[in-house]
Motif scaffolding. Structure first.
Motif, PDB file in Angstrom:
ATOM      1  N   MET A   1       0.841  -1.182   0.000  1.00 19.19           N
ATOM      2  CA  MET A   1       0.000   0.000   0.000  1.00 19.19           C
ATOM      3  C   MET A   1       0.884   1.243   0.000  1.00 19.19           C
ATOM      4  N   ARG A   2       0.408   2.281  -0.713  1.00 20.61           N
ATOM      5  CA  ARG A   2       1.127   3.558  -0.721  1.00 20.61           C
ATOM      6  C   ARG A   2       0.146   4.673  -0.347  1.00 20.61           C
ATOM      7  N   ILE A   3       0.592   5.540   0.571  1.00 17.98           N
ATOM      8  CA  ILE A   3      -0.185   6.694   0.974  1.00 17.98           C
ATOM      9  C   ILE A   3       0.633   7.942   0.680  1.00 17.98           C
ATOM     10  N   ASP A   4       0.109   8.824  -0.154  1.00 19.68           N
ATOM     11  CA  ASP A   4       0.764  10.093  -0.452  1.00 19.68           C
ATOM     12  C   ASP A   4       0.025  11.193   0.297  1.00 19.68           C
ATOM     13  N   LYS A  75      -0.651  10.961 -10.379  1.00 19.81           N
ATOM     14  CA  LYS A  75      -1.519  10.057 -11.143  1.00 19.81           C
ATOM     15  C   LYS A  75      -0.849   9.577 -12.424  1.00 19.81           C
ATOM     16  N   SER A  76       0.097  10.318 -12.914  1.00 22.27           N
ATOM     17  CA  SER A  76       0.816   9.876 -14.122  1.00 22.27           C
ATOM     18  C   SER A  76       1.771   8.730 -13.815  1.00 22.27           C
ATOM     19  N   GLN A  77       2.046   8.514 -12.527  1.00 17.49           N
ATOM     20  CA  GLN A  77       3.008   7.499 -12.112  1.00 17.49           C
ATOM     21  C   GLN A  77       2.354   6.210 -11.632  1.00 17.49           C
ATOM     22  N   ARG A  78       1.107   6.295 -11.167  1.00 22.01           N
ATOM     23  CA  ARG A  78       0.406   5.107 -10.656  1.00 22.01           C
ATOM     24  C   ARG A  78      -1.085   5.401 -10.574  1.00 22.01           C
ATOM     25  N   VAL A  79      -1.852   4.361 -10.387  1.00 15.54           N
ATOM     26  CA  VAL A  79      -3.305   4.486 -10.246  1.00 15.54           C
ATOM     27  C   VAL A  79      -3.646   4.636  -8.771  1.00 15.54           C
ATOM     28  N   TYR A  80      -4.519   5.576  -8.450  1.00 14.42           N
ATOM     29  CA  TYR A  80      -4.949   5.798  -7.072  1.00 14.42           C
ATOM     30  C   TYR A  80      -6.416   5.402  -6.905  1.00 14.42           C
ATOM     31  N   ILE A 107      -3.532   5.551  -2.068  1.00 16.65           N
ATOM     32  CA  ILE A 107      -4.442   6.653  -1.765  1.00 16.65           C
ATOM     33  C   ILE A 107      -3.639   7.945  -1.614  1.00 16.65           C
ATOM     34  N   ILE A 108      -4.289   9.038  -1.929  1.00 14.90           N
ATOM     35  CA  ILE A 108      -3.757  10.378  -1.711  1.00 14.90           C
ATOM     36  C   ILE A 108      -4.594  11.030  -0.631  1.00 14.90           C
TER      37      ILE A 108
END
Length: 226
Positions: A1-4, A75-80, A107-108
């Motif tokens: 999981m990634r959280i920005d 968003k150009s780097q991955r799907v959120y 998620i952002i």
């Protein structure tokens, strides 16, 4: 999981995101938490990210341009799966929502600040607005840290004893029952005998009854959903 996490005050997030379970989860590679300073996407000598609101209302408003640039780049780097805005207007955050977010991939979280954000950000970028309670904070950074903490701690492998996370308050819609540790007697106060009995069926019954009693007494509103 990634959280920005998107913020104008990244320093507020440095300590909460790099200690305890949040730090261990990232070291294990179970989650990645990245903080972005919105000013990095602002233009001009002073990297201005806010301006006065149209209509003459007091306060300052977060400008749309740097936020759009930042989110479009991410968003150009991955799907959120979600772009979240921490806002008093949002759905009231609870364990059910934390559980849902923990199943997502990326998620952002945009941290609100100043008087608010330009409404066009909310209309065209935000997919979910979340409030952690009916009160106002200086900014959304603390709310974002709370969301991040509550989400990553229930990712499988985040806590050594995974059963511990599953028995936290609110996981079953109830408050947690009382817990005790050694010594069995302190200042003349005894640990309930059932907990020392070794009869796990009776212990479980006691825990269930205590959870229900405490919820009925302290948070009766929770029982409306049980």
């Amino acid at each position: 999981m990634r959280i920005d996490l998107l913020t104008v005050v990244p320093e507020l997030l440095a300590s909460p995101l790099n200690e305890s379970i949040l730090r261990r989860v990232q070291e294990k590679g179970l989650a990645e938490i990245v903080v972005h300073n919105i000013r990095d996407w602002a233009e001009g000598r002073h990297r201005q990210v806010d301006d006065y609101p149209f209509g003459g209302e007091a306060g300052m408003v977060l400008k749309p341009e740097p936020v759009f640039r930042c989110i479009e780049e991410l968003k150009s780097q991955r799907v959120y799966d979600e772009v979240i805005y921490t806002s008093p207007d949002g759905v009231l955050y609870d364990q059910r929502e934390a559980n849902r977010l923990s199943t997502l991939g990326n998620i952002i979280i945009l941290c609100g600040h100043y008087k608010g954000i330009d409404h066009r950000i909310r209309e065209h970028l935000i997919t979910r607005e979340i409030s952690i309670g009916d009160y106002v904070l200086t900014g959304g950074e603390l709310a974002a840290a709370i969301i991040a903490d509550s989400v990553v701690r229930i990712i499988p492998g985040a806590i050594g004893d995974e059963a511990s996370a599953l028995t936290d308050s609110f996981q079953d819609g109830l408050l947690a029952p009382p817990v005790y540790t050694r010594p069995a007697e302190f200042n003349g106060w005894q640990v309930p005998g059932v907990l020392l009995s070794g009869n796990f069926a009776e212990i479980e019954k006691w825990r269930e009854s205590q959870a229900l009693e405490r919820t009925r007494r302290l948070r009766p509103d929770l029982l409306e959903d049980v």
